[in-house]
Enzyme design. Structure first.
Site, short mmCIF file in Angstrom:
data_model
loop_
_atom_site.label_atom_id
_atom_site.label_comp_id
_atom_site.label_asym_id
_atom_site.label_seq_id
_atom_site.Cartn_x
_atom_site.Cartn_y
_atom_site.Cartn_z
N TYR A 21 8.28 2.02 1.02
CA TYR A 21 7.64 1.69 2.29
C TYR A 21 7.03 0.30 2.15
O TYR A 21 6.13 0.09 1.34
CB TYR A 21 6.56 2.70 2.65
CG TYR A 21 5.88 2.39 3.98
CD1 TYR A 21 6.55 2.60 5.18
CD2 TYR A 21 4.60 1.88 4.01
CE1 TYR A 21 5.95 2.30 6.39
CE2 TYR A 21 3.98 1.58 5.23
CZ TYR A 21 4.66 1.80 6.41
OH TYR A 21 4.07 1.50 7.61
N ASP B 174 5.42 -5.19 -4.46
CA ASP B 174 4.58 -4.82 -3.33
C ASP B 174 3.42 -4.00 -3.89
O ASP B 174 3.55 -2.81 -4.18
CB ASP B 174 5.40 -3.99 -2.33
CG ASP B 174 4.57 -3.55 -1.13
OD1 ASP B 174 3.33 -3.70 -1.15
OD2 ASP B 174 5.17 -3.06 -0.16
N LYS C 47 -4.84 -3.71 1.70
CA LYS C 47 -5.75 -2.59 1.47
C LYS C 47 -7.09 -3.06 0.92
O LYS C 47 -7.91 -3.59 1.66
CB LYS C 47 -5.11 -1.55 0.56
CG LYS C 47 -3.74 -1.06 1.01
CD LYS C 47 -3.78 -0.27 2.29
CE LYS C 47 -2.44 0.37 2.58
NZ LYS C 47 -2.35 1.02 3.89
#
Length: 422
Positions: free
Chosen positions: A149, A232, A259
């Site tokens: 993702y 990532d 995040k």
């Protein structure tokens, strides 16, 4: 009373808000990953480890807005930094000193990030990292892994509704952990390959890590073929002061972050080798354009910098210990109850599997009683797919309580058992 009956009885105001939302928002939601059947609880406030919904129910939050609130809600240091910046101004059509300070702190923690740029979301960060790889190499092909993702832009969502079929030829899906399979998937297209992008700890894939040596093999493969390796680390950055690349000892060419670096505010980043990132230098002819009204938002940068300054090496040691404690306790519950479940833990990230596999997307209208719903009734908040993240403010008692609640919930989700002696 069933789990669903109990949930409906406890959340009438959330139900009313959801029904109201459907009049303005498709499906009553503006974020696919937070929908769960029959409707999600609507949150009124958060403080520390606690969430409170509009019906007055409280939950211990072990998701933290999908891993981003590593210090919990409304941490005093973050609140103070944000308030101070808001009083100075929230946004300008000009750079600010705070974005430099945050960039320097990230570079200090992640040696592979020699230069970086900020965005407002992880989706933008991976989009620009891929664009950087294509611009730098002059090649079109990007490879990513099954169950990965990387946000929701066209370049990582091939084969889904609304993404042109032409994009499919620009992306190759690779098998996780299978180097022979990777080489077979890329065979005859190596000279087209701009980059391989990988989550060194897969989030949507179930908090899974690669087998020893796999990341190193990808590093060697990309170097041999003149392609770039992109990590990532939007989720995995919390597993060590320098992220998963520090934990596993592999240096990528580019890294995406998000995040926790925004401290609960919308901020992400992409960066890496100085020669690659130089393509964005506006002083150079033909520089790659990268705009964004809120890139480097001073409020978000202040929150992110305050968060990172709280994350000393000792905090990561303690988070690792809490992760091990949780993993052992859940495994013990599973063994004692004899349920069909398992748990994966990496640092402060964890995933509980109950029955079938996991997905990053909505549980859908067909969803029945789930681990998510059961844990809400136990007073805990995880992702609908069973993923969670331990915040630095959690105690040993919180960990033990969560493990016990997971054990009880897994039992309720098991098919009916035959009575003893039957």
């Amino acid at each position: 009373m069933t789990l669903m009956d109990d949930y409906l009885a406890r959340t009438p105001r959330s139900r009313a808000l959801f029904e109201r939302a459907t009049g303005s928002l498709p499906g009553g939601s503006t974020r696919t990953t937070v929908y769960t059947a029959p409707y999600p609880p609507y949150v009124a406030s958060g403080s520390g480890l606690q969430l409170r919904d509009v019906d007055g129910n409280t939950y211990r939050d072990f998701l933290g807005n999908y891993t981003s609130l590593i210090l919990g809600h409304a941490h005093p240091a973050v609140v103070a930094a944000v308030e101070a910046q808001v009083h100075r101004g929230s946004a300008f059509a000009a750079p600010t000193e705070i974005e430099i300070e945050l960039a320097e702190e990230i570079r200090r923690r992640v040696p592979s990030v020699e230069r970086l740029r900020f965005t407002s979301s992880g989706t933008e960060a991976t989009m620009f990292a891929i664009r950087a790889a294509r611009a730098f190499t002059g090649r079109p092909l990007v490879a990513k892994f099954a169950r990965s993702y990387h946000g929701t832009h066209d370049g990582v969502m091939t084969g889904t509704a609304g993404v042109p079929d032409a994009m499919t030829g620009l992306v190759v899906e690779l098998p996780w952990g299978d180097l022979d399979g990777v080489e077979a998937a890329l065979r005859s297209r190596e000279r087209e390959l701009a980059a391989i992008i990988i989550e060194p700890v897969q989030g949507a894939g179930g908090v899974r890590t690669p087998e020893p040596g796999f990341l190193e093999a990808l590093r060697d493969l990309t170097q041999r073929h003149g392609a770039l390796l992109i990590f990532d680390e939007i989720i995995s950055f919390r597993v060590a002061p320098g992220g998963a690349q520090e934990r596993f000892g592999v240096r990528p060419d580019l890294t995406t972050l998000g995040k926790i670096i925004g401290g609960g505010y919308p901020l992400a980043a992409f960066g890496g080798r100085e020669d690659v990132m130089a393509i964005f230098d506006a002083r150079r002819p033909g520089a790659v354009s990268h705009g964004g009204t809120f890139n480097g938002s001073p409020v978000a940068a202040a929150a992110g910098l305050a968060t990172l300054r709280q994350l000393t090496p000792d905090v990561y040691v303690r988070l690792d210990a809490l992760g091990r404690r949780l993993g052992s306790a859940i495994a013990a519950e599973i063994e004692r109850e004899g349920v069909d479940a398992r748990v994966a833990v990496v640092g402060s990230l964890f995933q509980v599997f109950s029955g079938a596999g996991v997905t990053a997307f909505a549980t859908g209208v067909e969803g029945g009683p789930t681990l998510f719903l059961g844990l809400l009734l136990e007073g805990f908040y995880l992702a609908p797919r069973g993923m969670g993240a331990i915040p630095a403010i959690a105690t040993d008692g919180d960990i033990d309580d969560l493990a016990a609640a997971i054990g009880r919930t897994l039992v309720t989700l098991e098919p009916a058992r035959a009575p003893a002696g039957a």
